[in-house]
Design a protein around this motif. Structure first.
Motif: not given
Length: 378
Positions: A228-231, A242-243, A322-324, A362-364
């Motif tokens: 996943d990538v966030a821009i 953000y990868p 998945k980011i976000g 991102v949740a961890q």
């Protein structure tokens, strides 16, 4: 998890009628109409027509499959490769895990000390080798260099700090070697789902203005380990990338530097853009599930317990893949109940409530506890 075809919730497409009952009915009906006789269930002519129908059905299914493989929503394997080649998108090969190795000398020397490119350090049966020559300057005892696993794929991932520490070929004055960061970035050859998504994004990369989906396409093309990538662009000309890696892992500095170099290529980055590659911000949470099973299901308790454990693990991976993606208590409850639990103790359940995440978070998960509390009557 098996990929859902057709992709992206697109409606099914059939190019030719292939329903077996309809084909058989049409053949028999047409024969009876032309011949003027009714075919009984055991009539040899009817049986002959059914054998022809079987061949027709198989042929029509083959035609349907061949036609569907020309659609991105259906194409698989070598057919998907052919679609990708038509717009210059190739399937990403398997990649090697990377880490950073710190070498330590037994004493400071009066001359520079060289550790050659390809120098190997192992963690049992898995070996890493340096990506380039390391020069430890005069008077210093330590130096750091990136290293890659000698085997492609996920096998090199997850070696924590200090695990990669066995020097394969000792040399004078070299006292020790150890990885300073967890090894990440190893991935198997790109699967159909990820490859199809990149093909889908490819037209966005044709823009020279640097749109969001263009950066996503080029970032995902760097490594098959990126899931996943966030821009984000908080200011004009500023592009933050953000990868997120396989299994919801956060990228380390070595990986981010490689991605930055890839995105900074003059054929990718618009001249006026300032690109920054960063790891998503981790939002830590814990999982705790205390559950009961109906007394009537006691005969299959072992399979239910295994299913619940699997459901919790699938939730953990889903949550951090998945980011976000907001931290959802309801999703965890649904998966555990579907696995066979009859009741969950909500007073001890964690995550305790819904938690919204921003586009760069991102949740961890930091801890998982799953407890079978016993049986209950329905």
């Amino acid at each position: 998890m098996a990929e859902v075809i057709p992709r992206w919730n697109m409606p099914p497409v059939d190019f030719i009628e292939a329903d077996s009952e309809k084909v058989e009915s049409d053949l028999i009906t047409e024969y009876e109409k032309v011949s003027g006789r009714t075919l009984a269930a055991g009539d040899p002519v009817r049986l002959f027509l059914l054998s022809i129908a079987a061949e027709v059905i198989q042929l029509r299914q083959g035609i349907n499959f061949a036609a569907q493989q020309n659609l991105l929503t259906y194409a698989k394997g070598e057919y998907l490769d052919a679609l990708g080649q038509s717009i210059a998108v190739t399937r990403l090969p398997a990649s090697k895990a990377i880490t950073t190795i710190q070498f330590t000398l037994s004493q400071a020397l009066g001359n520079a000390y060289s550790i050659p490119k390809g120098f190997q350090v192992s963690a049992g049966s898995i070996t890493f080798e340096t990506d380039h020559e390391l020069i430890i300057p005069v008077g210093e005892r330590t130096g750091n260099v990136t290293a890659s696993c000698t085997e492609s794929g996920t096998i090199g991932n997850g070696f924590v700090v200090g695990q990669i520490a066995t020097i394969v070929s000792p040399q004078p004055y070299l006292e020790s070697a150890a990885n300073t960061v967890t090894s990440i970035g190893g991935a198997d050859i790109e699967d159909d789902a990820a490859y199809a998504e990149r093909i889908r994004l490819r037209p966005d990369s044709f823009s020279v203005a640097g749109p969001e989906k263009s950066y996503i396409y080029y970032a995902e093309s760097y490594s098959a380990s990126i899931i996943d990538v966030a821009i984000a662009s908080p200011d004009p000309g500023e592009v933050y990338v953000y990868p997120l890696l396989s299994g919801g892992q956060l990228p380390n500095e070595s990986f981010l530097e490689g991605l930055f170099a890839h995105l900074s290529d003059e054929t990718i980055r618009p001249l006026t853009d300032h690109v920054v590659t960063q790891a998503p911000t981790a939002v830590n949470y814990k999982i705790q599930v205390d559950y009961w099973v109906n007394q009537s299901d006691s005969v299959r308790i072992a399979s239910i317990q295994a299913a619940v454990e699997e459901a919790v693990e699938s939730y953990r991976l889903w949550q951090q893949s998945k980011i976000g993606r907001d931290i959802s208590q309801d999703e965890l409850i649904a998966r555990v109940i579907d696995a066979g639990a009859s009741r969950i103790d909500r007073t001890t359940l964690s995550p305790t409530a819904f938690q919204a995440l921003s586009a760069d978070q991102v949740a961890q998960c930091t801890e998982v506890k799953v407890n079978f509390k016993g049986y209950k009557d329905e």
